[in-house]
Structures are given as structure tokens and as C-alpha cells.
Design a protein around this motif. Sequence first.
Motif, PDB file in Angstrom:
ATOM      1  N   TYR A  19       0.841  -1.199   0.000  1.00  0.00           N
ATOM      2  CA  TYR A  19       0.000   0.000   0.000  1.00  0.00           C
ATOM      3  C   TYR A  19       0.880   1.255   0.000  1.00  0.00           C
ATOM      4  O   TYR A  19       0.724   2.154  -0.842  1.00  0.00           O
ATOM      5  N   VAL A  20       1.821   1.304   0.935  1.00  0.00           N
ATOM      6  CA  VAL A  20       2.673   2.490   1.105  1.00  0.00           C
ATOM      7  C   VAL A  20       3.605   2.674  -0.090  1.00  0.00           C
ATOM      8  O   VAL A  20       3.723   3.781  -0.633  1.00  0.00           O
ATOM      9  N   GLU A  21       4.280   1.608  -0.516  1.00  0.00           N
ATOM     10  CA  GLU A  21       5.254   1.720  -1.605  1.00  0.00           C
ATOM     11  C   GLU A  21       4.611   2.136  -2.922  1.00  0.00           C
ATOM     12  O   GLU A  21       5.267   2.739  -3.767  1.00  0.00           O
ATOM     13  N   SER A  22       3.330   1.831  -3.098  1.00  0.00           N
ATOM     14  CA  SER A  22       2.647   2.198  -4.341  1.00  0.00           C
ATOM     15  C   SER A  22       1.881   3.521  -4.203  1.00  0.00           C
ATOM     16  O   SER A  22       1.172   3.923  -5.121  1.00  0.00           O
ATOM     17  N   GLY A  23       2.002   4.172  -3.042  1.00  0.00           N
ATOM     18  CA  GLY A  23       1.261   5.409  -2.813  1.00  0.00           C
ATOM     19  C   GLY A  23      -0.245   5.192  -2.783  1.00  0.00           C
ATOM     20  O   GLY A  23      -1.013   6.102  -3.068  1.00  0.00           O
ATOM     21  N   GLY A  24      -0.664   3.968  -2.463  1.00  0.00           N
ATOM     22  CA  GLY A  24      -2.082   3.654  -2.384  1.00  0.00           C
ATOM     23  C   GLY A  24      -2.680   3.122  -3.672  1.00  0.00           C
ATOM     24  O   GLY A  24      -3.864   2.804  -3.720  1.00  0.00           O
ATOM     25  N   GLU A  25      -1.864   3.017  -4.728  1.00  0.00           N
ATOM     26  CA  GLU A  25      -2.372   2.477  -5.996  1.00  0.00           C
ATOM     27  C   GLU A  25      -2.622   0.973  -5.900  1.00  0.00           C
ATOM     28  O   GLU A  25      -3.498   0.443  -6.570  1.00  0.00           O
ATOM     29  N   ARG A  26      -1.822   0.288  -5.088  1.00  0.00           N
ATOM     30  CA  ARG A  26      -2.023  -1.144  -4.849  1.00  0.00           C
ATOM     31  C   ARG A  26      -2.285  -1.336  -3.368  1.00  0.00           C
ATOM     32  O   ARG A  26      -1.775  -0.602  -2.532  1.00  0.00           O
ATOM     33  N   ASN A  81      -5.753   1.712  21.587  1.00  0.00           N
ATOM     34  CA  ASN A  81      -4.998   2.946  21.406  1.00  0.00           C
ATOM     35  C   ASN A  81      -5.927   4.118  21.065  1.00  0.00           C
ATOM     36  O   ASN A  81      -5.735   5.237  21.558  1.00  0.00           O
ATOM     37  N   LEU A  82      -6.952   3.875  20.256  1.00  0.00           N
ATOM     38  CA  LEU A  82      -7.905   4.934  19.912  1.00  0.00           C
ATOM     39  C   LEU A  82      -8.751   5.349  21.114  1.00  0.00           C
ATOM     40  O   LEU A  82      -9.154   6.507  21.207  1.00  0.00           O
ATOM     41  N   LEU A  83      -9.014   4.417  22.018  1.00  0.00           N
ATOM     42  CA  LEU A  83      -9.730   4.789  23.242  1.00  0.00           C
ATOM     43  C   LEU A  83      -8.910   5.786  24.063  1.00  0.00           C
ATOM     44  O   LEU A  83      -9.459   6.703  24.672  1.00  0.00           O
ATOM     45  N   ALA A  84      -7.588   5.599  24.055  1.00  0.00           N
ATOM     46  CA  ALA A  84      -6.695   6.491  24.805  1.00  0.00           C
ATOM     47  C   ALA A  84      -6.486   7.822  24.085  1.00  0.00           C
ATOM     48  O   ALA A  84      -6.336   8.861  24.730  1.00  0.00           O
ATOM     49  N   ASP A  85      -6.460   7.792  22.754  1.00  0.00           N
ATOM     50  CA  ASP A  85      -6.244   9.003  21.956  1.00  0.00           C
ATOM     51  C   ASP A  85      -6.973   8.826  20.631  1.00  0.00           C
ATOM     52  O   ASP A  85      -6.502   8.084  19.765  1.00  0.00           O
ATOM     53  N   PRO A  86      -8.120   9.475  20.443  1.00  0.00           N
ATOM     54  CA  PRO A  86      -8.928   9.242  19.242  1.00  0.00           C
ATOM     55  C   PRO A  86      -8.402   9.900  17.967  1.00  0.00           C
ATOM     56  O   PRO A  86      -9.004   9.736  16.905  1.00  0.00           O
ATOM     57  N   GLN A  87      -7.269  10.599  18.053  1.00  0.00           N
ATOM     58  CA  GLN A  87      -6.690  11.206  16.852  1.00  0.00           C
ATOM     59  C   GLN A  87      -5.928  10.136  16.077  1.00  0.00           C
ATOM     60  O   GLN A  87      -5.192   9.340  16.664  1.00  0.00           O
ATOM     61  N   ALA A  88      -6.096  10.140  14.761  1.00  0.00           N
ATOM     62  CA  ALA A  88      -5.449   9.132  13.924  1.00  0.00           C
ATOM     63  C   ALA A  88      -5.114   9.736  12.573  1.00  0.00           C
ATOM     64  O   ALA A  88      -5.619  10.799  12.207  1.00  0.00           O
ATOM     65  N   ASP A  89      -4.260   9.043  11.852  1.00  0.00           N
ATOM     66  CA  ASP A  89      -4.017   9.345  10.447  1.00  0.00           C
ATOM     67  C   ASP A  89      -4.559   8.177   9.649  1.00  0.00           C
ATOM     68  O   ASP A  89      -4.390   7.008  10.039  1.00  0.00           O
ATOM     69  N   VAL A  90      -5.209   8.502   8.545  1.00  0.00           N
ATOM     70  CA  VAL A  90      -5.853   7.495   7.713  1.00  0.00           C
ATOM     71  C   VAL A  90      -5.382   7.673   6.283  1.00  0.00           C
ATOM     72  O   VAL A  90      -5.187   8.804   5.826  1.00  0.00           O
ATOM     73  N   GLN A  91      -5.204   6.557   5.586  1.00  0.00           N
ATOM     74  CA  GLN A  91      -4.938   6.602   4.159  1.00  0.00           C
ATOM     75  C   GLN A  91      -5.957   5.709   3.478  1.00  0.00           C
ATOM     76  O   GLN A  91      -6.060   4.517   3.786  1.00  0.00           O
ATOM     77  N   VAL A  92      -6.728   6.300   2.562  1.00  0.00           N
ATOM     78  CA  VAL A  92      -7.698   5.569   1.771  1.00  0.00           C
ATOM     79  C   VAL A  92      -7.245   5.692   0.322  1.00  0.00           C
ATOM     80  O   VAL A  92      -7.328   6.775  -0.255  1.00  0.00           O
ATOM     81  N   GLY A  93      -6.723   4.613  -0.219  1.00  0.00           N
ATOM     82  CA  GLY A  93      -6.141   4.686  -1.553  1.00  0.00           C
ATOM     83  C   GLY A  93      -4.989   5.674  -1.534  1.00  0.00           C
ATOM     84  O   GLY A  93      -4.078   5.564  -0.715  1.00  0.00           O
ATOM     85  N   GLN A  94      -5.038   6.676  -2.390  1.00  0.00           N
ATOM     86  CA  GLN A  94      -3.974   7.671  -2.471  1.00  0.00           C
ATOM     87  C   GLN A  94      -4.222   8.872  -1.563  1.00  0.00           C
ATOM     88  O   GLN A  94      -3.397   9.782  -1.493  1.00  0.00           O
TER      89      GLN A  94
END
Length: 147
Positions: A19-26, A81-94
Motif C-alpha cells: 500500500y505504502v510503496e505504491s502510494g495507495g495504488e495497490r 490505542n484509539l480509546l486512549a487518543d482518538p486522533q489518527a491518520d488514515v490513508q484511503v487509496g492515495q
Amino acid sequence: MSEVHDSPTGWVARHIREYVESGGERGHRKWGVNTLLLTVRGRVSGKLRRTALIYGADGPGRYVVVGSNGGLAAHPAWYLNLLADPQADVQVGQDGFPARAAEADGADRERLWQMMTRLWPQYDVYQTKLPDRRIPVIVLERTGTPP
């Protein structure tokens, strides 16, 4: 940015790497469903932790994930972990963005649970096997765009 630690589970780590190496393309589409990358801060270590999860969309900027932990009796670490800190980073595709997590409850949880079990019927199997653990349904809501 701090170093991100990917899931220690081999097949999940390989999925994240693709996912990461393709920038979300794969990697976005996997096992016939859409997946996203979720990065949260560890509640004990303080380290950034990343995993890949099946998701459903519930309107613009709202993504739903399920804390099934593959049917195990314990909640997944990312959920705790989200219960302790609900802030997150998300990647959906690109598309990568900051988000805030909230656990769905009541009628909203039931509606979202039905949506997610239509996408991945195995969730119902997991819940049947886990009568003492209510599998959490989490909504990740976009809070902005990356710089």
C-alpha cells in the motif's frame, strides 16, 4: 514526522508495505473489499502504529472499521490505542488525512454493523464465537487535509 511502526503480523505488514510503496495504488482493494491504513499513537509506548483494515464508507469523510481482531477474544491494540487518543491518520487509496475516531453505539452501531457484515460476513461469525465480547464498530471522521 515520527517513525511509524507497522503491524508485526507478517501478512498485514506485507499488505501495508504494498500500500505504502505504491502510494495507495495497490493494496487499497484486497480480498474483494476496500482497505485503509490506520495510524494511531500507542497508549503505552507513545510510538506511531500502523495497520490495514477493511472499511466501509458512511457518507463523505466518514469511514467505518470493525475491531474484530480476526475473531480473537481480546480487542485489537489499535482500538485500545484509539480509546486512549482518538486522533489518527488514515490513508484511503492515495488520499491521506487526519481523522478523529468515535465508537458507534445504539441504533447507529446496529446500522453500521449491518453495513460492515454485508461487506465482510465473517464479522458475524466472529461475533457468534465471542458472546462475551461485543466487537466494536469505529467511525473515523476526516478532520482536515494534510499539509
